[in-house]
Scaffold this motif. Structure first.
Motif: not given
Lengths: 302, 302
Positions: B209, B212-213, B216-217, B220, B228-232, B259, B302
């Motif tokens: 996790p 994963a966080i 995602i950053q 993105s 970014a992912p669409v699901h986890f 995950v 960015f």
């Protein structure tokens, strides 16, 4: 110094990091807010400087949820200068749970970067006074208590990112259910500084994975109000035995298809502060936050 | 037009969105890369323009993984103009799986925004030619096949964000295990356009996790390479019955405490393209990508 009757603080009924303050207790519900607002004019409800003026004049002694919408509200901690350097170092070493928005000069109750007129002695609706880590009482202002060696800390709170989440269409169950957010002590240690140490405390918001991904994006933009989550999914991985029994706040349901998402929580520095048993310290009373002029959107890093 | 023997495409052995291309087949392993690179000079391995010149001269007919490090590599689709508007609309309606980096003028094989000298007819190491949605064969260049009504599409691929993840210290199991990323057809529909439609295809990367966080950053920041992912988490929530049986690519283990994290995948437009059975279309061969001059870091929003 007028004292108000207070109940002993209990870990089981704290308001969110933001609301909770080191004085861990219940927050007035939305009705209390509406009643309180009846004493405020429309301008005072909307404008932070007018609201502070009303608070200073003794016309608002209740919580600040929903007041001065869009403005940054902060957690307040006031400490003797002898401990201030340790506390600041603790905050800087643990920026996710302890985001410092402002620190005052010793003895100076002003915080001009948050509001030109702002006075920490008078501008919070209700304060808690702690001696040796124990709650002594609640007071309406700090004018008689103020000392030349006091240093004030204003810490970011999750109200700011919760506004951004709600405005992005991400539902927050504790908000829709009118409950306090659920908070948990974890097995993740903070980095200690001087007498300040303890576990990371997290707040939990259940959401679908799609909302969680978006919430990670949204809150990543706000590093000064806890930023991105620290964990999602399995609570046991961070030492939480039972989601249904939060250490602070109210339990909220995690529905099928949702995962619990955990953010660093402002109760972390508050718990570390009280555990250090300072001779004296003062905080805002739960839910009675310091209202600043700054816009929540200003806190977005990008 | 020299033809190479090819195997029938199989859903079970595709290379990642990036590598897979609409021509779904196996990618040469790392050894093949090393052998292929033996035909290239150090400058040609490192410099995208020198590499394209070598490919144009017929001195590199293998995959491009690891070549011109740091530069954007893209999926290639070439279609008759009659279908190009529909396909572009399909891509624009489904930007996460179909991020358009460039579209050519009809009949013009140049893509100056990706490389001043770039020529879509000659600068990909190996092409696949499809008629009626069926693989006709692989060719070394498109000079004899080229028509005045051909339109080229270069689509972003996950190589770019995988570089950013690896450089951020996030391990990718399929990379460390030398496998193709695992890809799955989901029950999430794409938004159709003309004859183009079909399910969203996702790639899966297992991680903790906390990783994963961070992932995602990081991803993105790269909306033009799937973002970014669409699901986890729960695969069944997006219609994946068995993580151990990917529809394309290789299965990878999800370890305890991890995950599965799912990103929109460039096989989505490729599958939609072939399902529409265009009279003719051309793609890169799996792993043999179009190498551009642009830096992956330029794609960061960015």
């Amino acid at each position: 110094m007028r004292k108000r009757p207070v109940q002993a603080p209990s870990r089981a009924d704290a308001r969110a990091d933001s609301g909770a303050g080191p004085g861990i207790g219940t927050v007035p519900g939305p009705d209390a807010g509406r009643v309180a607002c009846a004493t405020l004019s429309a301008v005072e409800v909307a404008d932070p400087r007018a609201l502070r003026r009303a608070i200073r004049a003794g016309r608002h002694r209740a919580h600040t949820v929903g007041l001065a919408p869009g403005r940054v509200q902060g957690n307040l901690v006031i400490l003797p200068q002898a401990l201030a350097a340790d506390f600041l170092r603790f905050c800087l070493r643990n920026p996710k749970p302890c985001p410092v928005l402002a620190v005052t000069e010793p003895g100076d109750p002003r915080v001009p970067e948050l509001g030109e007129d702002l006075d920490l002695r008078t501008d919070v609706p209700r304060y808690r006074v702690w001696r040796g880590g124990a709650l002594q009482g609640e007071v309406d202002d700090l004018r008689t208590l103020w000392r030349d060696d006091f240093v004030g800390f204003v810490l970011g709170c999750s109200f700011s990112f919760e506004q951004a989440l709600l405005e992005d269409g991400i539902p927050l169950r504790h908000v829709s259910q009118g409950r306090n957010v659920a908070m948990y002590r974890t097995t993740i240690p903070t980095a200690p500084a001087g007498p300040f140490a303890g576990p990371l405390v997290v707040s939990m918001r259940p959401m679908t994975p799609a909302h969680a991904i978006r919430a990670i994006q949204v809150t990543s933009r706000f590093p000064s109000v806890h930023g991105a989550p620290v964990h999602f999914g399995d609570p046991a991985a961070i030492g939480i035995a039972d989601l249904g029994r939060p250490d602070y706040g109210d339990p909220v349901d995690v529905l099928p298809g949702e995962v619990p998402v955990f953010w660093a929580c402002g109760v972390t520095p508050q718990a570390a502060l009280l555990a250090a048993r300072p001779e004296i310290c003062m905080t805002h009373a739960p839910g009675c936050m310091l209202v600043s002029d700054r816009f929540n959107t200003e806190l977005a890093a990008f």
